[in-house]
Scaffold this motif. Structure first.
Motif, mmCIF file in Angstrom:
data_model
loop_
_atom_site.group_PDB
_atom_site.id
_atom_site.type_symbol
_atom_site.label_atom_id
_atom_site.label_comp_id
_atom_site.label_asym_id
_atom_site.label_seq_id
_atom_site.Cartn_x
_atom_site.Cartn_y
_atom_site.Cartn_z
ATOM 1 N N SER A 94 -0.059 -19.276 -3.539
ATOM 2 C CA SER A 94 -0.066 -18.935 -2.117
ATOM 3 C C SER A 94 1.282 -18.363 -1.695
ATOM 4 O O SER A 94 1.345 -17.385 -0.922
ATOM 5 C CB SER A 94 -0.404 -20.166 -1.282
ATOM 6 N N ALA A 95 2.368 -18.945 -2.204
ATOM 7 C CA ALA A 95 3.706 -18.462 -1.854
ATOM 8 C C ALA A 95 3.930 -17.051 -2.364
ATOM 9 O O ALA A 95 4.537 -16.215 -1.679
ATOM 10 C CB ALA A 95 4.761 -19.408 -2.410
ATOM 11 N N ALA A 96 3.436 -16.764 -3.569
ATOM 12 C CA ALA A 96 3.613 -15.426 -4.140
ATOM 13 C C ALA A 96 2.869 -14.387 -3.315
ATOM 14 O O ALA A 96 3.385 -13.285 -3.050
ATOM 15 C CB ALA A 96 3.132 -15.412 -5.584
ATOM 16 N N VAL A 97 1.655 -14.707 -2.891
ATOM 17 C CA VAL A 97 0.870 -13.764 -2.095
ATOM 18 C C VAL A 97 1.483 -13.607 -0.702
ATOM 19 O O VAL A 97 1.543 -12.500 -0.155
ATOM 20 C CB VAL A 97 -0.600 -14.205 -2.010
ATOM 21 N N ASN A 98 1.971 -14.697 -0.133
ATOM 22 C CA ASN A 98 2.613 -14.594 1.175
ATOM 23 C C ASN A 98 3.927 -13.824 1.098
ATOM 24 O O ASN A 98 4.309 -13.142 2.056
ATOM 25 C CB ASN A 98 2.839 -15.982 1.770
ATOM 26 N N ALA A 99 4.625 -13.907 -0.050
ATOM 27 C CA ALA A 99 5.831 -13.099 -0.224
ATOM 28 C C ALA A 99 5.480 -11.614 -0.212
ATOM 29 O O ALA A 99 6.223 -10.785 0.338
ATOM 30 C CB ALA A 99 6.526 -13.472 -1.533
ATOM 31 N N ALA A 100 4.329 -11.277 -0.790
ATOM 32 C CA ALA A 100 3.870 -9.891 -0.759
ATOM 33 C C ALA A 100 3.547 -9.471 0.671
ATOM 34 O O ALA A 100 3.857 -8.350 1.091
ATOM 35 C CB ALA A 100 2.644 -9.727 -1.652
ATOM 36 N N ASN A 101 2.931 -10.371 1.416
ATOM 37 C CA ASN A 101 2.622 -10.087 2.817
ATOM 38 C C ASN A 101 3.898 -9.809 3.604
ATOM 39 O O ASN A 101 3.973 -8.851 4.385
ATOM 40 C CB ASN A 101 1.874 -11.280 3.409
ATOM 41 N N GLU A 102 4.909 -10.634 3.373
ATOM 42 C CA GLU A 102 6.193 -10.453 4.056
ATOM 43 C C GLU A 102 6.842 -9.134 3.668
ATOM 44 O O GLU A 102 7.434 -8.438 4.509
ATOM 45 C CB GLU A 102 7.117 -11.626 3.745
ATOM 46 N N ILE A 145 -1.316 -7.732 7.878
ATOM 47 C CA ILE A 145 -1.949 -7.803 9.204
ATOM 48 C C ILE A 145 -1.296 -8.867 10.083
ATOM 49 O O ILE A 145 -0.967 -8.612 11.235
ATOM 50 C CB ILE A 145 -3.455 -8.078 9.056
ATOM 51 N N ASN A 146 -1.112 -10.068 9.540
ATOM 52 C CA ASN A 146 -0.497 -11.167 10.282
ATOM 53 C C ASN A 146 0.764 -11.661 9.573
ATOM 54 O O ASN A 146 0.961 -11.411 8.372
ATOM 55 C CB ASN A 146 -1.486 -12.327 10.431
ATOM 56 N N GLU A 147 1.605 -12.391 10.309
ATOM 57 C CA GLU A 147 2.871 -12.852 9.744
ATOM 58 C C GLU A 147 2.650 -13.828 8.587
ATOM 59 O O GLU A 147 3.429 -13.869 7.634
ATOM 60 C CB GLU A 147 3.733 -13.498 10.819
ATOM 61 N N VAL A 148 1.629 -14.650 8.704
ATOM 62 C CA VAL A 148 1.278 -15.586 7.630
ATOM 63 C C VAL A 148 -0.176 -15.346 7.263
ATOM 64 O O VAL A 148 -1.023 -15.193 8.157
ATOM 65 C CB VAL A 148 1.480 -17.051 8.062
#
Length: 249
Positions: A78-86, A174-177
């Motif tokens: 989840s952290a890796a995918v959220n890092a991509a989002n960021e 799309i969203n911050e998280v």
């Protein structure tokens, strides 16, 4: 990290209609890692978003491979995918012409005797076991949500009623998280895994994909090429990207 060796064959094609390919895929056999992203239609610079997602997830996970006792976790994925989002959101802030770009993502990490996976959007992960093809991920789409809520019995019924199948309710950028669906599954001897963008799953039914796998008799290169060809023969209305993976138990 106790990586499971994998053999894999991947293809990415712009299809018969689109002018550019907004999909990206990375297969790191030595790390047991597969990442696939599909730049979301209707957004700017989808190809930039998908490439950034693949590169960012890879960069987030690779440092963990030096930790030999580490077992992958839901939090790690989840952290890796959220890092991509960021990373995508930061790129949009820095580069106005990329404003509005977004992408799906699906990834799998083969470790020990399991596959650990995560996804956002409608790019999919399938498993072929004992001749049966099973979808391990669930699309984050409007049509799937309406079926889950009981408004329709099946996706086909919803589509027949006029619900558009390409509207996503989750994506990177799309969203911050972003909420990442994660999972893990034990690997059995003979398993074959398919990662794909909707350019394949919308053009080729699960039943036909299963038939192709069965008739290829474990030859993943043959299966991968036939899956791509079938999607193109059926119209190739979108970019088509896929990776067929055979874990080496």
């Amino acid at each position: 990290m106790n990586v499971m060796p994998i053999n894999a064959v991947a293809y990415s094609d712009k299809g018969r209609v689109r002018e550019i390919n907004e999909d990206n895929v990375a297969v790191l056999e030595e790390h047991g890692l597969v990442i696939l992203a599909d730049g979301m239609g209707g957004y700017n610079a989808g190809e930039v978003a998908s490439q950034l997602a693949v590169e960012s997830i890879t960069a987030s996970l690779l440092p963990h491979y030096t930790e030999s006792e580490l077992i992958p976790s839901d939090q790690m994925i989840s952290a890796a995918v959220n890092a991509a989002n960021e990373a995508i959101l930061s790129m949009m802030m820095a580069t106005p012409e990329y404003d509005g770009m977004a992408t799906t993502a699906v990834m799998g990490l083969f470790h020990g005797d399991k596959i650990y996976y995560g996804h956002v959007g409608d790019s999919r992960l399938y498993r072929l076991r004992n001749g049966r093809l099973e979808q391990l991920t669930k699309d984050h789409s409007m049509v799937q949500a309406l079926v889950d809520e009981g408004m329709f019995v099946s996706i086909q019924e919803a589509l027949d009623a006029g619900v558009k199948g390409n509207i996503l309710i989750r994506g990177l950028g799309i969203n911050e998280v972003v909420e990442v669906d994660v999972g893990a599954s034990e690997i059995a001897s003979g398993d074959i895994y398919l990662f794909c963008s909707d350019g394949l799953s919308n053009m080729v039914s699960d039943q036909v994909m299963q038939k192709i796998f069965i008739e290829s008799k474990g030859e993943i290169g043959l299966a991968a090429k036939q899956l791509l060809d079938k999607a193109l023969d059926n119209g190739g209305l979108d970019n088509v990207t896929l990776a067929v993976v055979c874990p080496q138990l």
